[in-house]
Scaffold this motif. Sequence first.
Motif, mmCIF file in Angstrom:
data_model
loop_
_atom_site.group_PDB
_atom_site.id
_atom_site.type_symbol
_atom_site.label_atom_id
_atom_site.label_comp_id
_atom_site.label_asym_id
_atom_site.label_seq_id
_atom_site.Cartn_x
_atom_site.Cartn_y
_atom_site.Cartn_z
ATOM 1 N N VAL A 6 0.842 -1.202 0.000
ATOM 2 C CA VAL A 6 0.000 0.000 0.000
ATOM 3 C C VAL A 6 0.879 1.256 0.000
ATOM 4 O O VAL A 6 0.620 2.216 -0.738
ATOM 5 N N THR A 7 1.937 1.244 0.790
ATOM 6 C CA THR A 7 2.851 2.393 0.825
ATOM 7 C C THR A 7 3.488 2.647 -0.533
ATOM 8 O O THR A 7 3.672 3.801 -0.935
ATOM 9 N N GLU A 8 3.803 1.587 -1.250
ATOM 10 C CA GLU A 8 4.386 1.743 -2.587
ATOM 11 C C GLU A 8 3.425 2.501 -3.496
ATOM 12 O O GLU A 8 3.832 3.389 -4.247
ATOM 13 N N TYR A 9 2.146 2.186 -3.406
ATOM 14 C CA TYR A 9 1.151 2.879 -4.225
ATOM 15 C C TYR A 9 1.006 4.340 -3.788
ATOM 16 O O TYR A 9 0.955 5.247 -4.622
ATOM 17 N N VAL A 10 0.935 4.565 -2.493
ATOM 18 C CA VAL A 10 0.806 5.939 -1.980
ATOM 19 C C VAL A 10 2.002 6.776 -2.431
ATOM 20 O O VAL A 10 1.843 7.913 -2.881
ATOM 21 N N ASP A 11 3.202 6.195 -2.328
ATOM 22 C CA ASP A 11 4.412 6.922 -2.757
ATOM 23 C C ASP A 11 4.354 7.214 -4.254
ATOM 24 O O ASP A 11 4.690 8.325 -4.685
ATOM 25 N N TRP A 12 3.949 6.215 -5.046
ATOM 26 C CA TRP A 12 3.849 6.425 -6.500
ATOM 27 C C TRP A 12 2.856 7.554 -6.795
ATOM 28 O O TRP A 12 3.160 8.449 -7.580
ATOM 29 N N PHE A 13 1.684 7.494 -6.180
ATOM 30 C CA PHE A 13 0.656 8.504 -6.459
ATOM 31 C C PHE A 13 1.158 9.898 -6.073
ATOM 32 O O PHE A 13 0.994 10.862 -6.826
ATOM 33 N N THR A 14 1.748 9.992 -4.904
ATOM 34 C CA THR A 14 2.247 11.285 -4.432
ATOM 35 C C THR A 14 3.299 11.846 -5.383
ATOM 36 O O THR A 14 3.258 13.033 -5.738
ATOM 37 N N GLU A 15 4.226 10.987 -5.807
ATOM 38 C CA GLU A 15 5.267 11.433 -6.744
ATOM 39 C C GLU A 15 4.691 11.745 -8.117
ATOM 40 O O GLU A 15 5.189 12.595 -8.840
ATOM 41 N N ARG A 16 3.614 11.071 -8.494
ATOM 42 C CA ARG A 16 2.988 11.279 -9.807
ATOM 43 C C ARG A 16 2.247 12.610 -9.871
ATOM 44 O O ARG A 16 2.314 13.318 -10.869
ATOM 45 N N VAL A 17 1.509 12.969 -8.820
ATOM 46 C CA VAL A 17 0.631 14.142 -8.924
ATOM 47 C C VAL A 17 1.178 15.416 -8.272
ATOM 48 O O VAL A 17 0.848 16.505 -8.713
ATOM 49 N N THR A 18 1.959 15.275 -7.228
ATOM 50 C CA THR A 18 2.390 16.471 -6.491
ATOM 51 C C THR A 18 3.194 17.454 -7.338
ATOM 52 O O THR A 18 2.910 18.660 -7.305
ATOM 53 N N PRO A 19 4.166 16.997 -8.128
ATOM 54 C CA PRO A 19 4.907 17.983 -8.925
ATOM 55 C C PRO A 19 4.007 18.754 -9.898
ATOM 56 O O PRO A 19 4.230 19.938 -10.142
ATOM 57 N N GLU A 20 3.013 18.084 -10.442
ATOM 58 C CA GLU A 20 2.147 18.716 -11.446
ATOM 59 C C GLU A 20 1.042 19.557 -10.818
ATOM 60 O O GLU A 20 0.687 20.615 -11.348
#
Length: 147
Positions: free
Chosen positions: A86-100
Motif C-alpha cells: 500500500v505504501t508503494e502505491y501511496v508513494d507512487w501517487f504522491t510522486e505522480r501528482v504532487t509535482p504537477e
Amino acid sequence: MNPTMLEIMPLAAKNYCCSQILMLLALQAQGVENWELVRATSGVCHGMGASGQTCGILTGGCLVLGLYVGRGREEELPNDRADLIVTEYVDWFTERVTPEYGGITCQAILGDGKPDVTRCGGLLADAWTQLLTILTEAGIDPSQPRD
C-alpha cells in the motif's frame, strides 16, 4: 487511445466515481461481482464526500490493494507485505501528482474539486496500470480473488 481508458470510459459514463471505477476494474479482473463493496467504495469518491480532500484515485487504489492483501475474516492474516504494498502505491501517487498539481487532494488536482474527464481519466488509467504492476511484482495475480 490507452486501452485502459476503453475500460474506464463506460464505467464513467454510468456515473461511477474514480474510487468505484478502480474497484470495479479489480472485481472485473477477478471475474466477481460485489455490489456492497462497490457501494462502500463510494464513501471516498470525490475527495471523500465531495469535500475536496484526499483524491479518490489514491484512496480507492488503497482499497483495491486491501482487497488483495488485507485481512477480512477473523481467521485470515494479511499479506506479510501488505503495508509495504500500500505504501508503494501511496508513494507512487504522491510522486505522480504532487509535482504537477501541488498536492494529493481533489482540490489541488482539480481546483474546484469537481471531476474532470481529462485529468481524472488519465490519472485513473495510470493508477490502474500501477496497481497491476505493484500486485504482479508482489507475486499476486490480479485475476485471482483472495481465498
